[in-house]
Design an enzyme around this catalytic site. Structure first.
Site, PDB file in Angstrom:
ATOM      1  N   SER A   1       0.888  -1.174   0.000  1.00  0.00           N
ATOM      2  CA  SER A   1       0.000   0.000   0.000  1.00  0.00           C
ATOM      3  C   SER A   1       0.923   1.221   0.000  1.00  0.00           C
ATOM      4  CB  SER A   1      -0.831  -0.013   1.288  1.00  0.00           C
ATOM      5  OG  SER A   1      -1.423   1.251   1.527  1.00  0.00           O
TER       6      SER A   1
ATOM      7  N   TYR B   1      -2.102  -1.217  10.473  1.00  0.00           N
ATOM      8  CA  TYR B   1      -2.043  -1.368   9.016  1.00  0.00           C
ATOM      9  C   TYR B   1      -0.704  -0.865   8.474  1.00  0.00           C
ATOM     10  CZ  TYR B   1      -3.925  -1.181   4.190  1.00  0.00           C
ATOM     11  OH  TYR B   1      -4.159  -1.365   2.846  1.00  0.00           O
TER      12      TYR B   1
END
Ligand code: NAD
Length: 260
Positions: A142, A155
């Site tokens: 990401s 995350y």
């Protein structure tokens, strides 16, 4: 076709980005295992993709945090198709909390799905790739593998960790023809992101429109979401590239949100 008869396992591919990658691979002639939590959903997606062809897909029920499920699932694919050429470790979830309120159970769940999942699936696939002296491992990172955002401690930590794991696999795998790379997308409108918009609006005390315009897309060059098809194109590049010239890398596909 770039992936004619290649055997590919894509985790978390019953829907979202994983489904888009599986669809792109089937369009390039691959045999794709749709590995996802619920066997029924995986089989439905597999049937739909197989009907599009020219490649084929099968559904595999797999929780990527469950060692036995991963080992059993990979063995079943190898039995069916004789090996594994490409692994896309894509399964992931998002849980947002302020750091001081982050439940430990949610922290462990996040690290387990993203990091244990990448480790367990890689460990199960690598011996089959070494046997054939070829393979491509792709982790779904990401922009949050490079950049931090408030509320996303688990995350961001997990996605940064994937860069390290990919680099180690790239070094160990090179002599065996196995490459490892990371795709780093910006925001893509999938159920994972749709869920975050109202959650972040509530936590940050702003409107949902402001979450999209002032939080998610603020730093992009054109205020546009990255698409599933954009990410699938990069996944095809990493899967079909044939030498160690492209290994241990991370490629950011984010409308310029993060540049390096
Ligand atoms: P999604 O919620 O649409 O799909 C995720 C899929 O993973 C679902 O099919 C779900 O059933 C599956 N899954 C969840 N936990 C699993 C487990 N333990 N075992 C097996 N399967 C499991 O999400 P998405 O947006 O398509 O995200 C896919 C990946 O892309 C994730 O790793 C996510 O972090 C990453 N990513 C997403 C975005 C985005 O903006 N959507 C941006 C960057 C990175």
């Amino acid at each position: 076709m770039k992936l004619q008869d290649k055997v590919c396992m894509v985790t978390g591919s019953a829907r979202g980005i994983g489904e888009g990658i599986a669809r792109r691979y089937v369009a390039e002639g691959a045999r794709v295992a749709i590995a996802d939590l619920k066997l029924g959903a995986a089989e439905e997606t597999a049937a739909r993709l197989s009907s599009m062809g020219p490649g084929i897909a099968i559904g595999v029920g797999m929780d990527v945090t469950d060692e036995q499920a991963v080992v059993g699932g990979v063995e079943a694919i190898v039995q069916e198709w004789g090996g594994i050429d490409v692994l896309v470790s894509n399964a992931g979830v998002q849980i947002v909390h302020k750091i001081e309120e982050f439940p430990f159970a949610d922290w462990k769940k996040m690290l387990s799905i993203h990091l244990d999942g990448a480790f367990l699936t890689s460990r199960a696939c690598i011996p089959h790739m070494y046997e054939k002296k070829a393979g491509s491992i792709i982790f779904m990172g990401s922009v949050h593998a490079k950049e931090a955002s408030p509320l996303k401690s688990a995350y961001v930590t997990a996605k940064h960790g994937l860069l390290g794991l990919a680099r180690v696999i790239a070094k160990e795998g090179a002599a065996h023809g196995v490459r490892a790379n990371v795709i780093c997308p910006g925001f893509v409108k999938t159920p994972l992101v749709e869920k975050q918009i109202p959650e972040q609006a509530k936590l940050l005390g702003i409107s949902e429109q402001d979450v999209v315009e002032k939080v998610m897309l603020r730093e992009t060059v054109d205020q546009e979401f990255t698409t599933i098809e954009d990410v699938a194109e990069v996944a095809l590049l990493f899967a079909s590239f044939s030498t160690n010239a492209l290994t241990g890398q991370s490629l950011i596909v984010s409308h310029g949100w993060y540049m390096e």
